[in-house]
Design a protein around this motif. Structure first.
Motif, mmCIF file in Angstrom:
data_model
loop_
_atom_site.group_PDB
_atom_site.id
_atom_site.type_symbol
_atom_site.label_atom_id
_atom_site.label_comp_id
_atom_site.label_asym_id
_atom_site.label_seq_id
_atom_site.Cartn_x
_atom_site.Cartn_y
_atom_site.Cartn_z
ATOM 1 N N PRO A 15 25.835 33.691 31.287
ATOM 2 C CA PRO A 15 27.084 32.912 31.308
ATOM 3 C C PRO A 15 28.255 33.681 31.923
ATOM 4 O O PRO A 15 29.249 33.055 32.314
ATOM 5 C CB PRO A 15 27.343 32.621 29.825
ATOM 6 C CG PRO A 15 26.549 33.637 29.066
ATOM 7 C CD PRO A 15 25.406 34.066 29.924
ATOM 8 N N ASP A 16 28.148 35.017 32.009
ATOM 9 C CA ASP A 16 29.256 35.777 32.615
ATOM 10 C C ASP A 16 29.192 35.716 34.137
ATOM 11 O O ASP A 16 30.198 35.492 34.808
ATOM 12 C CB ASP A 16 29.207 37.243 32.162
ATOM 13 C CG ASP A 16 29.349 37.335 30.648
ATOM 14 O OD1 ASP A 16 30.112 36.506 30.094
ATOM 15 O OD2 ASP A 16 28.673 38.180 30.036
ATOM 16 N N LYS A 51 28.029 28.978 39.820
ATOM 17 C CA LYS A 51 28.616 28.103 38.793
ATOM 18 C C LYS A 51 27.964 26.724 38.883
ATOM 19 O O LYS A 51 27.625 26.278 39.990
ATOM 20 C CB LYS A 51 30.121 27.938 39.089
ATOM 21 C CG LYS A 51 31.034 28.201 37.909
ATOM 22 C CD LYS A 51 32.485 28.209 38.355
ATOM 23 C CE LYS A 51 33.200 26.951 37.908
ATOM 24 N NZ LYS A 51 34.627 26.982 38.263
ATOM 25 N N PRO A 90 28.241 30.991 35.003
ATOM 26 C CA PRO A 90 28.584 29.991 33.981
ATOM 27 C C PRO A 90 28.020 28.605 34.339
ATOM 28 O O PRO A 90 28.030 28.210 35.505
ATOM 29 C CB PRO A 90 30.125 29.993 33.964
ATOM 30 C CG PRO A 90 30.545 30.731 35.199
ATOM 31 C CD PRO A 90 29.418 31.608 35.619
#
Ligand code: SAT
Ligand code: MN
Length: 581
Positions: free
Chosen positions: A52-53, A320, A56
């Motif tokens: 998620p870093d 993303k 995301p």
């Protein structure tokens, strides 16, 4: 309730009863709905969340290992008369096909949810767009359709207003390759797909609707549905010219659609704008030009080979809100594929600890699904309801030998002949042998919903309607030398070829006439700022012996399509054969 909505509801009820679905969910395309779809898939492990870093809202889907590409041998066009499907399609009698599919679908959704996915192919307010509804039991398909099409309540509202839409029914079934069929019924604008959850087999808006069914509709309505990217080339004066280019699957359409100009070009002010990377609907405009829309809203691109060097625009959009399918992952849970970087992945596409003895870490046909709007070179013109005017049509193949880097057709008819007879080496985008040369007319071999000879005639008819037709070109980025190395650098440097193409369209570049078409004069393609000089003489040479053989092969190929082949194409071929000698 409007009459369209009631007939749609009736059809949905009928399918829900027949498949014995547990429940029916009408999709509105909202963020909340998408999140609940993702949560369901995370819970069932149909999706794995990525880091998620660094990534995301990015997820990985691992498909069944026997369900990794389109299945051309199980794809059928079911017209009443077999002759209408042509030798280019597998055909089944519509009654027989319906009976077969009814049996497969019977009770197949017990314990599953039936999702109703209304979608619009093309800008939501464009008269050139077309509508569809896909019924599916796969939340993965719903999440992908949301990225790939204008899906949800606006599409449903337009369906209610217009009344026409393509009906698609899909179930992943048991993912048994022996119980897998992708059936098209162009005469009733219907698609039925069973037994696969992968790409073009399952995302019915894409190849099934936007090419096979749409090509059939387009012939009746006077337009073209093509397997083409759409790209805008902006010169330093700020003038943008649009090019539509057809290449077979996995031959670099996405890279070409998003190319970053070489440094000297960037400094001079050249820019490239992405309108589409796979499908293009072309309509004759009132001004006698051809206008293009991209019916899709996202990219379903090949991951392997995508890197900061080959396609930085693609890489930038993939960190993303992207769904990855069948890629590998690193030990810190980032997506990985061959060609991305020098890292060693931790887990391969099947979720096993990576072992090079098992083959590539990412499947060669592994994909990313992402909204077009995430692309740094995204063109706002992709939403233009009129489409963009096309200056040049390009046909490209992957061929180690013979066809030159670029060749200009002498006129529309010659261009149609070039497109109709183009050939390319096969790739991993479809199951079957890779690297075999096959004729792939207009890159539509697996996608044309009717007889190829009628399709070529339709191309000729469209040409007759255009007072300012685009010029037609053939390109080949894939020429190899005696050691098997690529001669042309490709990728961003392909802009050098597009520059010549656009200049030809404006009558601003000269060309050298040969019996098979026009090629750039020496120096016509700017290469002086390249670090390594490619062998332009080889790249642009026309070898008479090789072409004699090629033209014979082309003649044999056209004869497979019988007496429906337009005579004007055969006459042109004879004339070219004569002048090659
Ligand atoms: O699987 S798809 O048809 O969507 C991709 C391709 O083969 O071009
Ligand atoms: Mn494609």
């Amino acid at each position: 309730m409007s009459s369209t909505l009631s007939s749609l509801t009736q059809w949905v009820d009928q399918v829900a009863q027949h498949t014995k679905a547990d429940q029916v969910v009408w999709c509105d395309g909202s963020d909340a709905e998408n999140q609940s779809m993702i949560d369901t898939m995370l819970a069932s492990e149909a999706l794995v969340a990525l880091n998620p870093d660094t990534h995301p809202d990015c997820y990985l889907h691992r498909s069944d290992p026997n369900d990794v590409a389109r299945v051309e041998h199980l794809t059928f066009v079911c017209t009443k008369d077999q002759a209408d499907a042509g030798p280019n399609n597998h055909w089944m009698d519509p009654d027989k096909a319906h009976a077969l599919m009814d049996e497969l679908f019977s009770g197949c959704m017990v314990g599953r949810t039936l999702y109703v996915v209304p979608y619009c192919m093309g800008p939501i307010d464009s008269p050139l767009s077309r509508l569809g509804v896909e019924l599916t039991d796969s939340p993965y398909v719903v999440a992908n359709m949301r990225l790939m099409t204008r899906m949800g309540k606006d599409a449903l509202a337009r369906i209610e207003k217009e009344g026409h839409f393509v009906k698609g029914v899909h179930s992943t079934g048991e993912l048994d390759p022996d119980r897998r069929y992708i059936m098209h019924f162009p005469e009733s604008l219907t698609i039925m797909s069973f037994g696969s959850g992968y790409g073009g087999n399952a995302l019915l808006g894409k190849k099934c609707h936007a090419l096979r069914i749409a090509s059939y509709q387009a012939r009746n309505e006077g337009w073209l549905a093509e397997h083409m990217l759409i790209v805008g080339i902006e010169n330093p004066q700020g003038e943008v010219r649009y090019v539509a280019a057809a290449f077979p699957s996995a031959c670099g359409k996405t890279n070409l659609a998003m190319l970053i100009p070489p440094e000297a070009y960037r400094e001079a002010g050249w820019k490239v704008w992405t309108v589409g990377d796979d499908i293009c609907w072309l309509h004759p405009g009132e001004d006698g030009r051809l206008y293009a829309i991209n019916p899709e809203a996202g990219f379903f691109g090949v991951a392997p080979g995508t890197s900061a060097g080959t396609n930085p625009n693609a890489l930038a959009m993939l960190d993303k809100e992207t769904i990855f399918t069948n890629v590998a992952v690193t030990d810190d849970n980032q997506p990985w594929w061959e060609g991305l970087n020098e890292q060693t992945p931790a887990t391969d596409w099947q979720g096993r600890a990576f072992d090079p003895n098992n083959g590539p870490a990412a499947h060669p046909n592994s994909r990313f699904t992402v909204s077009m709007k995430r692309c740094p070179s995204y063109s706002e013109e992709a939403e233009n309801p009129r489409g963009v005017p096309i200056d040049a049509i390009v046909f490209g193949g992957r061929r180690a030998h013979l066809t030159p880097l670029v060749l200009e057709a002498k006129d529309w008819t010659h261009g149609v002949l070039i497109g109709a007879t183009m050939a390319s080496e096969t790739t991993a985008a479809a199951t079957g042998a890779v690297g075999v040369i096959r004729r792939d007319p207009m890159a539509m071999k697996p996608f044309c919903g009717y007889h190829f000879a009628d399709y070529w005639q339709h191309w000729l008819n469209i040409g007759d309607k255009l007072s300012q037709p685009p010029k037609i070109f053939q390109v080949n980025w894939f020429r190899r030398d005696d050691e098997g190395r690529f001669i042309w650098p490709g990728f961003g440097d392909n802009l050098r070829v597009l520059e010549w193409i656009v200049a030809r369209c404006k009558d601003e570049a000269s060309a050298h006439d040969t019996p098979v078409g026009r090629v750039p004069e020496s120096g016509g393609i700017v290469i002086d700022d390249l670090a390594e000089m490619p062998d332009m003489e080889t790249l642009l040479a026309i070898d008479p012996d090789g072409w004699r053989e090629e033209l014979m092969a082309i003649e044999g190929f056209l004869s497979e399509y019988g007496d429906r082949v337009p005579k004007i194409l055969l006459d042109r071929l004879s004339a070219i054969k004569k002048s090659v000698g």
